[in-house]
Design a protein around this motif. Structure first.
Motif, PDB file in Angstrom:
ATOM      1  N   ASP A   7       0.832  -1.188   0.000  1.00 24.22           N
ATOM      2  CA  ASP A   7       0.000   0.000   0.000  1.00 24.22           C
ATOM      3  C   ASP A   7       0.881   1.258   0.000  1.00 24.22           C
ATOM      4  OD1 ASP A   7      -1.590   2.024   2.115  1.00 24.22           O
ATOM      5  OD2 ASP A   7      -2.824   1.088   0.562  1.00 24.22           O
ATOM      6  N   THR A   8       0.335   2.348  -0.458  1.00 27.67           N
ATOM      7  CA  THR A   8       1.043   3.633  -0.470  1.00 27.67           C
ATOM      8  C   THR A   8       1.593   3.983   0.905  1.00 27.67           C
ATOM      9  OG1 THR A   8      -0.415   4.411  -2.232  1.00 27.67           O
ATOM     10  CG2 THR A   8       0.796   6.093  -0.990  1.00 27.67           C
ATOM     11  N   ASN A   9       0.829   3.690   1.936  1.00 21.99           N
ATOM     12  CA  ASN A   9       1.224   4.067   3.290  1.00 21.99           C
ATOM     13  C   ASN A   9       2.525   3.410   3.737  1.00 21.99           C
ATOM     14  OD1 ASN A   9      -0.921   5.842   3.910  1.00 21.99           O
ATOM     15  ND2 ASN A   9      -2.257   4.067   4.071  1.00 21.99           N
ATOM     16  N   ILE A  10       2.831   2.234   3.234  1.00 22.33           N
ATOM     17  CA  ILE A  10       4.084   1.564   3.602  1.00 22.33           C
ATOM     18  C   ILE A  10       5.270   2.396   3.117  1.00 22.33           C
ATOM     19  CG2 ILE A  10       5.472  -0.515   3.361  1.00 22.33           C
ATOM     20  CD1 ILE A  10       2.927  -0.945   4.993  1.00 22.33           C
ATOM     21  N   PHE A  11       5.182   2.886   1.886  1.00 23.37           N
ATOM     22  CA  PHE A  11       6.243   3.735   1.361  1.00 23.37           C
ATOM     23  C   PHE A  11       6.324   5.053   2.124  1.00 23.37           C
ATOM     24  CE2 PHE A  11       5.632   0.957  -2.290  1.00 23.37           C
ATOM     25  CZ  PHE A  11       6.941   0.723  -2.670  1.00 23.37           C
ATOM     26  N   LEU A  12       5.174   5.632   2.421  1.00 21.98           N
ATOM     27  CA  LEU A  12       5.166   6.906   3.144  1.00 21.98           C
ATOM     28  C   LEU A  12       5.691   6.748   4.562  1.00 21.98           C
ATOM     29  CD1 LEU A  12       1.826   8.477   1.886  1.00 21.98           C
ATOM     30  CD2 LEU A  12       4.165   9.031   1.196  1.00 21.98           C
ATOM     31  N   CYS A  16       8.581   9.354   5.128  1.00 25.56           N
ATOM     32  CA  CYS A  16       8.267  10.396   6.109  1.00 25.56           C
ATOM     33  C   CYS A  16       8.779  10.040   7.506  1.00 25.56           C
ATOM     34  CB  CYS A  16       6.762  10.631   6.155  1.00 25.56           C
ATOM     35  SG  CYS A  16       6.081  11.208   4.586  1.00 25.56           S
ATOM     36  N   LYS A  17       9.408   8.871   7.602  1.00 24.75           N
ATOM     37  CA  LYS A  17       9.967   8.397   8.876  1.00 24.75           C
ATOM     38  C   LYS A  17       8.938   8.443  10.004  1.00 24.75           C
ATOM     39  CE  LYS A  17      14.527   9.650   7.401  1.00 24.75           C
ATOM     40  NZ  LYS A  17      15.634  10.561   7.496  1.00 24.75           N
ATOM     41  N   ARG A  18       7.765   7.865   9.720  1.00 22.03           N
ATOM     42  CA  ARG A  18       6.705   7.815  10.722  1.00 22.03           C
ATOM     43  C   ARG A  18       7.142   6.879  11.841  1.00 22.03           C
ATOM     44  NH1 ARG A  18       1.605   6.983   6.668  1.00 22.03           N
ATOM     45  NH2 ARG A  18       1.722   9.000   5.639  1.00 22.03           N
ATOM     46  N   ASP A  24       8.578  -1.443  11.006  1.00 25.53           N
ATOM     47  CA  ASP A  24       7.808  -2.515  10.370  1.00 25.53           C
ATOM     48  C   ASP A  24       7.868  -2.410   8.845  1.00 25.53           C
ATOM     49  OD1 ASP A  24       7.069  -3.617  12.812  1.00 25.53           O
ATOM     50  OD2 ASP A  24       5.228  -2.426  12.917  1.00 25.53           O
ATOM     51  N   ALA A  25       7.778  -1.192   8.342  1.00 24.58           N
ATOM     52  CA  ALA A  25       7.839  -0.990   6.900  1.00 24.58           C
ATOM     53  C   ALA A  25       9.198  -1.415   6.344  1.00 24.58           C
ATOM     54  CB  ALA A  25       7.554   0.470   6.561  1.00 24.58           C
ATOM     55  N   LEU A  26      10.254  -1.058   7.060  1.00 23.93           N
ATOM     56  CA  LEU A  26      11.593  -1.456   6.618  1.00 23.93           C
ATOM     57  C   LEU A  26      11.774  -2.971   6.644  1.00 23.93           C
ATOM     58  CD1 LEU A  26      13.765   1.323   8.279  1.00 23.93           C
ATOM     59  CD2 LEU A  26      13.383   0.962   5.825  1.00 23.93           C
ATOM     60  N   SER A  27      11.156  -3.633   7.595  1.00 22.81           N
ATOM     61  CA  SER A  27      11.282  -5.096   7.662  1.00 22.81           C
ATOM     62  C   SER A  27      10.620  -5.759   6.457  1.00 22.81           C
ATOM     63  CB  SER A  27      10.724  -5.639   8.973  1.00 22.81           C
ATOM     64  OG  SER A  27       9.321  -5.492   9.030  1.00 22.81           O
ATOM     65  N   LEU A  39       7.417  -7.783  -4.005  1.00 19.34           N
ATOM     66  CA  LEU A  39       6.567  -6.635  -3.738  1.00 19.34           C
ATOM     67  C   LEU A  39       5.888  -6.155  -5.009  1.00 19.34           C
ATOM     68  CD1 LEU A  39       8.839  -4.560  -1.332  1.00 19.34           C
ATOM     69  CD2 LEU A  39       7.068  -6.232  -0.762  1.00 19.34           C
ATOM     70  N   LEU A  40       4.617  -5.814  -4.883  1.00 20.80           N
ATOM     71  CA  LEU A  40       3.830  -5.261  -5.985  1.00 20.80           C
ATOM     72  C   LEU A  40       3.225  -3.944  -5.526  1.00 20.80           C
ATOM     73  CD1 LEU A  40       1.910  -8.528  -6.868  1.00 20.80           C
ATOM     74  CD2 LEU A  40       3.942  -7.652  -7.987  1.00 20.80           C
TER      75      LEU A  40
END
Length: 53
Positions: A7-12, A16-18, A24-27, A39-40
């Motif tokens: 999803d877009t939010n994973i990249f953001l 954005c270093k949320r 979790d996103a980096l993992s 990944l798609l």
């Protein structure tokens, strides 16, 4: 290999270093680098990422 839609939010989360989500996103990306998952992403997500980041 497991195909995984990102999803877009994973990249953001990463760009954005949320704080709550970046680890979790980096993992997820680490799993892709290790060839555990593929990944798609949708075309619209790319436009959304460009807009927000």
């Amino acid at each position: 290999m497991i195909k995984t839609f990102i999803d877009t939010n994973i990249f953001l989360d990463i760009l954005c270093k949320r704080e709550k989500f970046v680890d979790d996103a980096l993992s997820i990306f680490d799993m892709a680098v290790d060839n555990q998952i593929e990944l798609l992403i949708s075309d619209l997500s790319i436009a959304n990422i460009k807009y927000y980041a």
